[in-house]
Design a protein around this motif. Structure first.
Motif, PDB file in Angstrom:
ATOM      1  N   VAL A 115       0.849  -1.196   0.000  1.00 19.19           N
ATOM      2  CA  VAL A 115       0.000   0.000   0.000  1.00 19.19           C
ATOM      3  C   VAL A 115       0.881   1.241   0.000  1.00 19.19           C
ATOM      4  N   ASP A 126      -3.530   0.274  -3.449  1.00 21.36           N
ATOM      5  CA  ASP A 126      -4.535   1.273  -3.095  1.00 21.36           C
ATOM      6  C   ASP A 126      -4.350   2.597  -3.826  1.00 21.36           C
ATOM      7  N   VAL A 135      -5.590   7.839  -4.725  1.00 21.63           N
ATOM      8  CA  VAL A 135      -5.730   6.685  -3.833  1.00 21.63           C
ATOM      9  C   VAL A 135      -7.083   6.050  -4.104  1.00 21.63           C
TER      10      VAL A 135
END
Length: 136
Positions: A115, A126, A135
């Motif tokens: 992430v 993400d 995001v």
């Protein structure tokens, strides 16, 4: 504070995510080789993510070997900084990849998933990789 102490603090509910990631990036980690002749790093796939195994010391690696029933063999490994692992190795993996630290230590393990803030944005699951950097 060293990585194992940051992991313990985080697991106890009073750690700081930024400090944890910072210690992870500064830590010298031991990453076992999957195949000594091929030079690949040992990993496993779970939930569509390739998890590279990393250990904070030889004792943690030894507990992993013992848990696998393979404590009697030699375990060649690569010593690498956490930052180098996520900034250079993770981008070379085909598909999403994260780091599983001290996986045989029930109270001392930690996953560093793919992430934003842990791996480069281009490898983060993400973050939109269509060029806008959003995001997801």
């Amino acid at each position: 504070m060293e990585l194992t102490a940051e992991i313990a603090a985080y697991r106890a509910g009073n750690g700081d995510p930024g400090r944890l990631v910072g210690e992870f990036r500064r830590a010298a980690l031991l990453v076992p080789l999957a195949n000594e002749s091929a030079g690949g790093l040992m990993s496993a796939v779970s939930g569509g993510i390739r998890w590279l195994y990393a250990f904070t010391d030889k004792e943690s690696l030894g507990r992993f070997a013992e848990a696998r029933g393979e404590a009697g063999r030699e375990w060649p490994y690569l010593a690498i900084l956490g930052a180098r692992l996520v900034d250079a190795v993770v981008p070379a993996v085909d598909g999403p990849a994260g780091i599983a630290v001290n996986v045989a230590d029930e109270e001392g393990s930690m996953l560093f998933p793919p992430v934003a803030g842990i791996v480069p944005d281009g490898c983060a699951v993400d973050v939109s990789n269509d060029g806008d950097g959003e995001v997801a």
